[in-house]
Design a protein around this motif. Structure first.
Motif, PDB file in Angstrom:
ATOM      1  N   UNK A  58       0.625  -0.979   0.046  1.00 38.19           N
ATOM      2  CA  UNK A  58       0.024   0.432   0.255  1.00 38.19           C
ATOM      3  C   UNK A  58       0.925   1.312  -0.233  1.00 38.19           C
ATOM      4  N   UNK A  59       0.132   2.455  -0.359  1.00 41.34           N
ATOM      5  CA  UNK A  59       1.090   3.653  -0.730  1.00 41.34           C
ATOM      6  C   UNK A  59       0.766   4.235   1.079  1.00 41.34           C
ATOM      7  N   UNK A  60       1.689   4.700   0.968  1.00 35.57           N
ATOM      8  CA  UNK A  60       1.030   6.353   2.387  1.00 35.57           C
ATOM      9  C   UNK A  60       0.346   6.761   2.652  1.00 35.57           C
ATOM     10  N   UNK A  61      -1.200   6.649   1.642  1.00 42.44           N
ATOM     11  CA  UNK A  61      -2.850   6.909   2.312  1.00 42.44           C
ATOM     12  C   UNK A  61      -3.409   5.661   2.177  1.00 42.44           C
ATOM     13  N   UNK A  62      -2.626   4.415   2.548  1.00 41.00           N
ATOM     14  CA  UNK A  62      -3.621   3.286   3.059  1.00 41.00           C
ATOM     15  C   UNK A  62      -3.816   2.123   1.593  1.00 41.00           C
ATOM     16  N   UNK A  63      -3.574   2.921   0.431  1.00 42.66           N
ATOM     17  CA  UNK A  63      -3.900   2.137  -0.942  1.00 42.66           C
ATOM     18  C   UNK A  63      -3.521   1.718  -1.397  1.00 42.66           C
ATOM     19  N   UNK A  64      -4.330   0.104  -1.607  1.00 38.38           N
ATOM     20  CA  UNK A  64      -3.744  -0.476  -2.614  1.00 38.38           C
ATOM     21  C   UNK A  64      -3.410  -0.659  -4.102  1.00 38.38           C
ATOM     22  N   UNK A  65      -1.975  -1.462  -3.181  1.00 32.18           N
ATOM     23  CA  UNK A  65      -1.262  -0.890  -5.347  1.00 32.18           C
ATOM     24  C   UNK A  65      -0.125  -2.415  -5.611  1.00 32.18           C
ATOM     25  N   UNK A  66      -0.835  -3.432  -4.826  1.00 29.07           N
ATOM     26  CA  UNK A  66      -0.824  -5.118  -5.258  1.00 29.07           C
ATOM     27  C   UNK A  66      -0.720  -5.646  -3.626  1.00 29.07           C
TER      28      UNK A  66
END
Length: 170
Positions: A58-66
């Motif tokens: 996840x990115x720094x905003x807790x968004x799933x990337x993989x």
């Protein structure tokens, strides 16, 4: 960026990469038929199983990337199969290398694995370039030397193997 357990809110992003032909082209599974319910089921199961470790990148905003995984964990041979997939929007931004390094560290230090292996279809040039560029070692000795069950051996694959932490982190 960080690893965390998969969450139900990741399902739409997971389905996004599953339906992106540019992402799944050289994978051995037909993801085009997967549904949001399949993603939800996978996420729920991933938080219950001990045979497989599936983590969200996840990115720094807790968004799933993989997703990065250690599959078919064998506590007798102390080995596991590595897998990773990313959303197209996450490619080229460091998520893959971060995810690989983090899950291999978990496997070798926390889970006390001796071997982490994976395979890439010979036609998947993007993945092969990535692993080679980041100094992951191709495994040439033959599948029998892994001393574990190997699935999907009907195609020609390029195999990679990490044996210890020094080899894991380029």
């Amino acid at each position: 960026m960080r690893l965390r357990k998969l969450k139900l809110k990741d399902a739409p992003y997971m389905l996004e990469w599953m339906h992106d032909e540019s992402v799944v082209r050289n994978m051995g599974t037909d993801f085009s038929r997967k549904t949001i319910d399949d993603c939800i089921k996978f996420i729920v199961e991933s938080n219950r199983t001990v045979e497989n470790v599936h983590m969200g990148i996840v990115d720094s905003n807790d968004i799933y990337m993989g997703t990065v995984s250690l599959k078919n964990v064998d506590n007798i041979t102390k080995s596991a199969e590595f897998a990773i997939t990313l959303r197209k929007s996450a490619m080229g931004k460091g998520y893959a290398l971060f995810g690989i390094q983090a899950i291999i560290e978990i496997g070798l230090t926390k889970m006390k694995l001796n071997n982490i292996y994976w395979y890439v279809a010979k036609e998947n040039m993007r993945a092969l370039r990535f692993y080679d560029k980041n100094n992951y070692k191709r495994f040439q000795e033959g599948l029998g030397a892994l001393n574990c069950v190997v699935y999907n051996a009907k195609k020609d694959y390029v195999w990679y193997l990490v044996k210890n932490i020094d080899e894991a982190l380029p």
